[in-house]
Design a protein around this motif. Structure first.
Motif, PDB file in Angstrom:
ATOM      1  N   MET A 275     107.486  37.129  75.302  1.00 47.86           N
ATOM      2  CA  MET A 275     107.257  38.485  74.803  1.00 47.86           C
ATOM      3  C   MET A 275     106.799  39.383  75.942  1.00 47.86           C
ATOM      4  O   MET A 275     106.099  38.952  76.846  1.00 47.86           O
ATOM      5  N   SER A 276     107.174  40.663  75.921  1.00 52.19           N
ATOM      6  CA  SER A 276     106.713  41.605  76.930  1.00 52.19           C
ATOM      7  C   SER A 276     105.219  41.801  76.781  1.00 52.19           C
ATOM      8  O   SER A 276     104.645  41.580  75.726  1.00 52.19           O
ATOM      9  N   SER A 277     104.550  42.268  77.858  1.00 58.57           N
ATOM     10  CA  SER A 277     103.093  42.403  77.830  1.00 58.57           C
ATOM     11  C   SER A 277     102.647  43.404  76.774  1.00 58.57           C
ATOM     12  O   SER A 277     101.636  43.206  76.100  1.00 58.57           O
ATOM     13  N   ASN A 278     103.429  44.519  76.607  1.00 59.04           N
ATOM     14  CA  ASN A 278     103.070  45.531  75.609  1.00 59.04           C
ATOM     15  C   ASN A 278     103.108  44.963  74.203  1.00 59.04           C
ATOM     16  O   ASN A 278     102.179  45.130  73.422  1.00 59.04           O
ATOM     17  N   LEU A 279     104.224  44.334  73.882  1.00 62.15           N
ATOM     18  CA  LEU A 279     104.368  43.763  72.550  1.00 62.15           C
ATOM     19  C   LEU A 279     103.375  42.636  72.325  1.00 62.15           C
ATOM     20  O   LEU A 279     102.793  42.494  71.242  1.00 62.15           O
ATOM     21  N   LYS A 280     103.145  41.838  73.370  1.00 63.83           N
ATOM     22  CA  LYS A 280     102.206  40.733  73.250  1.00 63.83           C
ATOM     23  C   LYS A 280     100.794  41.237  72.971  1.00 63.83           C
ATOM     24  O   LYS A 280     100.074  40.720  72.111  1.00 63.83           O
ATOM     25  N   GLU A 281     100.389  42.303  73.687  1.00 67.88           N
ATOM     26  CA  GLU A 281      99.051  42.873  73.496  1.00 67.88           C
ATOM     27  C   GLU A 281      98.917  43.516  72.116  1.00 67.88           C
ATOM     28  O   GLU A 281      97.908  43.356  71.430  1.00 67.88           O
ATOM     29  N   LYS A 282      99.962  44.227  71.708  1.00 68.77           N
ATOM     30  CA  LYS A 282      99.947  44.885  70.401  1.00 68.77           C
ATOM     31  C   LYS A 282      99.890  43.859  69.279  1.00 68.77           C
ATOM     32  O   LYS A 282      99.143  44.001  68.307  1.00 68.77           O
ATOM     33  N   THR A 283     100.684  42.808  69.401  1.00 70.48           N
ATOM     34  CA  THR A 283     100.697  41.757  68.393  1.00 70.48           C
ATOM     35  C   THR A 283      99.372  41.013  68.357  1.00 70.48           C
ATOM     36  O   THR A 283      98.847  40.688  67.294  1.00 70.48           O
ATOM     37  N   ALA A 284      98.800  40.743  69.539  1.00 69.89           N
ATOM     38  CA  ALA A 284      97.510  40.046  69.597  1.00 69.89           C
ATOM     39  C   ALA A 284      96.420  40.852  68.906  1.00 69.89           C
ATOM     40  O   ALA A 284      95.601  40.310  68.153  1.00 69.89           O
ATOM     41  N   GLY A 285      96.399  42.165  69.142  1.00 70.00           N
ATOM     42  CA  GLY A 285      95.414  43.019  68.486  1.00 70.00           C
ATOM     43  C   GLY A 285      95.600  43.042  66.987  1.00 70.00           C
ATOM     44  O   GLY A 285      94.633  42.982  66.217  1.00 70.00           O
ATOM     45  N   ALA A 286      96.864  43.120  66.556  1.00 70.13           N
ATOM     46  CA  ALA A 286      97.145  43.118  65.119  1.00 70.13           C
ATOM     47  C   ALA A 286      96.749  41.787  64.484  1.00 70.13           C
ATOM     48  O   ALA A 286      96.192  41.741  63.385  1.00 70.13           O
ATOM     49  N   LEU A 287      97.049  40.695  65.184  1.00 66.94           N
ATOM     50  CA  LEU A 287      96.652  39.375  64.679  1.00 66.94           C
ATOM     51  C   LEU A 287      95.140  39.254  64.576  1.00 66.94           C
ATOM     52  O   LEU A 287      94.602  38.685  63.622  1.00 66.94           O
ATOM     53  N   PHE A 288      94.431  39.816  65.576  1.00 69.62           N
ATOM     54  CA  PHE A 288      92.963  39.759  65.560  1.00 69.62           C
ATOM     55  C   PHE A 288      92.402  40.460  64.329  1.00 69.62           C
ATOM     56  O   PHE A 288      91.576  39.912  63.602  1.00 69.62           O
ATOM     57  N   TRP A 289      92.850  41.700  64.083  1.00 65.53           N
ATOM     58  CA  TRP A 289      92.337  42.451  62.945  1.00 65.53           C
ATOM     59  C   TRP A 289      92.811  41.875  61.614  1.00 65.53           C
ATOM     60  O   TRP A 289      92.065  41.870  60.625  1.00 65.53           O
ATOM     61  N   SER A 290      94.033  41.374  61.580  1.00 67.82           N
ATOM     62  CA  SER A 290      94.519  40.737  60.358  1.00 67.82           C
ATOM     63  C   SER A 290      93.722  39.479  60.044  1.00 67.82           C
ATOM     64  O   SER A 290      93.377  39.212  58.898  1.00 67.82           O
ATOM     65  N   THR A 291      93.422  38.705  61.098  1.00 63.97           N
ATOM     66  CA  THR A 291      92.624  37.493  60.906  1.00 63.97           C
ATOM     67  C   THR A 291      91.223  37.843  60.417  1.00 63.97           C
ATOM     68  O   THR A 291      90.702  37.228  59.472  1.00 63.97           O
ATOM     69  N   LEU A 292      90.607  38.822  61.063  1.00 63.01           N
ATOM     70  CA  LEU A 292      89.258  39.243  60.669  1.00 63.01           C
ATOM     71  C   LEU A 292      89.251  39.746  59.226  1.00 63.01           C
ATOM     72  O   LEU A 292      88.381  39.373  58.422  1.00 63.01           O
ATOM     73  N   ASN A 293      90.226  40.590  58.898  1.00 61.55           N
ATOM     74  CA  ASN A 293      90.301  41.161  57.557  1.00 61.55           C
ATOM     75  C   ASN A 293      90.514  40.080  56.511  1.00 61.55           C
ATOM     76  O   ASN A 293      89.771  39.987  55.529  1.00 61.55           O
ATOM     77  N   ASN A 294      91.523  39.247  56.717  1.00 62.22           N
ATOM     78  CA  ASN A 294      91.846  38.237  55.720  1.00 62.22           C
ATOM     79  C   ASN A 294      90.759  37.172  55.607  1.00 62.22           C
ATOM     80  O   ASN A 294      90.454  36.705  54.514  1.00 62.22           O
ATOM     81  N   GLY A 295      90.159  36.819  56.736  1.00 65.42           N
ATOM     82  CA  GLY A 295      89.067  35.850  56.680  1.00 65.42           C
ATOM     83  C   GLY A 295      87.871  36.380  55.915  1.00 65.42           C
ATOM     84  O   GLY A 295      87.298  35.692  55.055  1.00 65.42           O
ATOM     85  N   THR A 296      87.491  37.622  56.208  1.00 67.00           N
ATOM     86  CA  THR A 296      86.358  38.226  55.498  1.00 67.00           C
ATOM     87  C   THR A 296      86.680  38.425  54.025  1.00 67.00           C
ATOM     88  O   THR A 296      85.825  38.227  53.152  1.00 67.00           O
ATOM     89  N   MET A 297      87.917  38.821  53.736  1.00 71.61           N
ATOM     90  CA  MET A 297      88.339  39.000  52.347  1.00 71.61           C
ATOM     91  C   MET A 297      88.204  37.704  51.563  1.00 71.61           C
ATOM     92  O   MET A 297      87.728  37.698  50.423  1.00 71.61           O
ATOM     93  N   GLN A 298      88.601  36.604  52.176  1.00 68.55           N
ATOM     94  CA  GLN A 298      88.525  35.331  51.464  1.00 68.55           C
ATOM     95  C   GLN A 298      87.080  34.900  51.232  1.00 68.55           C
ATOM     96  O   GLN A 298      86.755  34.339  50.190  1.00 68.55           O
TER      97      GLN A 298
END
Length: 482
Positions: A1-24
């Motif tokens: 993956m390109s660095s831009n897409l990789k960074e964007k995806t990593a940030g989205a995964l971080f917030w999605s993980t935090l959100n879904n984990g806290t939600m559960q």
């Protein structure tokens, strides 16, 4: 993956993980409180109506949420057309279900469902005002804003639901909690979204997206039917008590795997969409990364849930629900592969193959309905085993379509998931042996969970699995930025 897409995806995964984990975690706490306050049949009453609410929600949204998220170029007219379509459709559906409530009650043989149905169905009408705003946030990977909205809504609605249950409102508390959650998320999605509706309306964007959205609509209907099939049959052929037991087990199972499926849903399609469709090699690399991340979490998490199900139910919601623990054990085993199947289906959607997604899901729904119907006289356990078995086996169908799209073979899949599956099995086996030596329930529960986690990560770390190093590196980088 390109660095831009990789960074964007990593940030989205971080917030999605935090959100879904806290939600559960919050869902767990509120669910424990409600389960201790309410009877099994109270859950069954709401559970019998769930199928109608989710089908109505799919009809009002009509597949346009994913269509908006997957469209290459999008304009204000697209958002505006879908917004007014959603509201008009939901008003029509609510009126139809309001009038149909007596017939729903007759189907289940329970007249108390009439006022409850008319109250519960208000939720999907309110939600229609926030579908487009949610799609805007989703399309732009605004996972932080979505996290704030859903967590705020869950905190407020959960407190209200528990309070109503405490004061004796029984299943009305669960219904109110659901309506309030939808209302608050709708308000906050609207607040965070930069898009605003206008009074102008054109059917042209609807006609342009209808080819994709109609297929997604049929698919969503089939998915919801698959997920709530047992509740319908148990309510029709048995009673609210059996529906309550299954729904309780399925709720815990869903909390287990939905953390990961929520992350996938929030990130997968936007990530796949940013890769050129003709760049097959890059698509395979992205798919490989997401497959490994998915099974890295789902195998040990769902395996542990199956292992400690009786102890978990005993500790959290008391032995009045203990029958649901054994249903949960089997559901969790099937739930271990569910996030992977979800990833596959999102990949197929991102490739524009909505017709494949539709027909495969429709075929699965027909097979499940036939099997569960013919086994309905054999009891809950037999129906459950057939239901889980078909879900797991159907993963092979999705694997075939992935292979046809990008040459991702069964052998490649097994090479990626084998280290995680073997590590999880070894860790769970050791944990089971250790747990058999402990009689006290609380100690056994916590020790077994700790043993699975410790041995699983230790095995992967010794084997130098890349996901362990990447997670540690990502956490260190986040701390250094602070």
């Amino acid at each position: 993956m390109s660095s831009n897409l990789k960074e964007k995806t990593a940030g989205a995964l971080f917030w999605s993980t935090l959100n879904n984990g806290t939600m559960q975690v919050l869902n767990l706490l509120f669910g424990i409180c409600l389960s201790r306050l309410l009877d099994v049949a109270d859950y069954g009453m709401v559970g019998m109506l769930t199928i109608f609410s989710v089908i109505a929600t799919s009809l009002q949204e009509s597949g346009f949420f994913i269509a908006l998220g997957n469209k290459k170029e999008i304009t204000h007219r697209d958002y505006n057309a879908v917004f007014w379509f959603n509201i008009g459709m939901s008003a029509f559906l609510y009126l139809s279900l309001f009038l149909a409530s007596p017939f729903i009650a007759d189907f289940y043989g329970n007249e108390d469902l009439v006022p409850l149905a008319r109250y519960t169905f208000i939720g999907f009408f309110i939600g229609s005002f926030g579908i487009v705003h949610s799609a805007y946030l989703y399309r732009n990977l605004m996972t932080r804003q979505r996290a704030i909205a859903t967590l705020t809504a869950l905190l407020i609605s959960g407190c209200v639901g528990v309070g109503m249950a405490y004061w004796g409102f029984s299943y009305w508390g669960i219904a109110t909690q659901s309506i309030l959650y939808i209302a608050i998320t709708t308000i906050l999605y609207t607040y965070f979204s930069k898009w605003r509706p206008t009074w102008e309306f054109s059917f042209q964007p609807i006609r342009e997206m209808i080819g994709t959205s109609s297929k997604l609509l049929i698919t969503n209907l089939c998915n919801h039917l698959n997920q709530h099939l047992l509740s319908v049959f148990l309510g029709r052929f048995y009673d609210a008590y059996q529906v309550g037991l299954f729904n309780q087990a399925n709720k815990w199972n869903t909390m287990g795997h939905s953390t990961l499926t929520g992350i996938i849903q929030g990130v997968a399609i936007p990530t796949f969409r940013e890769v050129e469709p003709t760049d097959t090699e890059r698509l395979r690399r992205v798919l490989r990364k997401m497959v490994r991340f998915t099974v890295f979490i789902s195998f040990p998490a769902m395996g542990s849930l199956a292992l400690v199900a009786p102890e978990l139910i005993h500790i959290t919601i008391t032995d009045k629900w203990i029958e649901s623990a054994y249903l949960l054990r089997y559901l969790a085993i099937g739930g271990a592969v569910f996030p992977l199947i979800q990833l596959y289906t999102h990949f197929i959607i991102s490739r524009g193959r909505t017709e494949v997604y539709m027909w495969a899901t429709l075929a699965q729904a027909m097979v499940q309905i036939a099997c569960v119907y013919f086994l309905s006289s054999q009891g809950t356990f037999t129906m459950l085993c057939a239901y889980i078995g078909i879900n797991v086996v159907w993963g092979g169908v999705w694997q075939y379509f992935i292979w046809k799209e990008v040459g991702w073979s069964v052998w490649l899949l097994l090479r990626q998931v084998f280290p995680f599956g073997l590590s999880a099995l070894v860790s769970i086996g050791i944990s089971y042996f250790v747990g058999s030596l402990i009689e006290e329930v609380y100690t056994r529960f916590f020790v077994q969970c700790a043993v699975v986690g410790a041995f699983y990560f230790a095995i992967l770390w010794v084997c130098q699995v890349e996901e362990c190093r990447e997670i540690l590196h990502f956490v260190k980088r986040k701390r250094s930025k602070k």
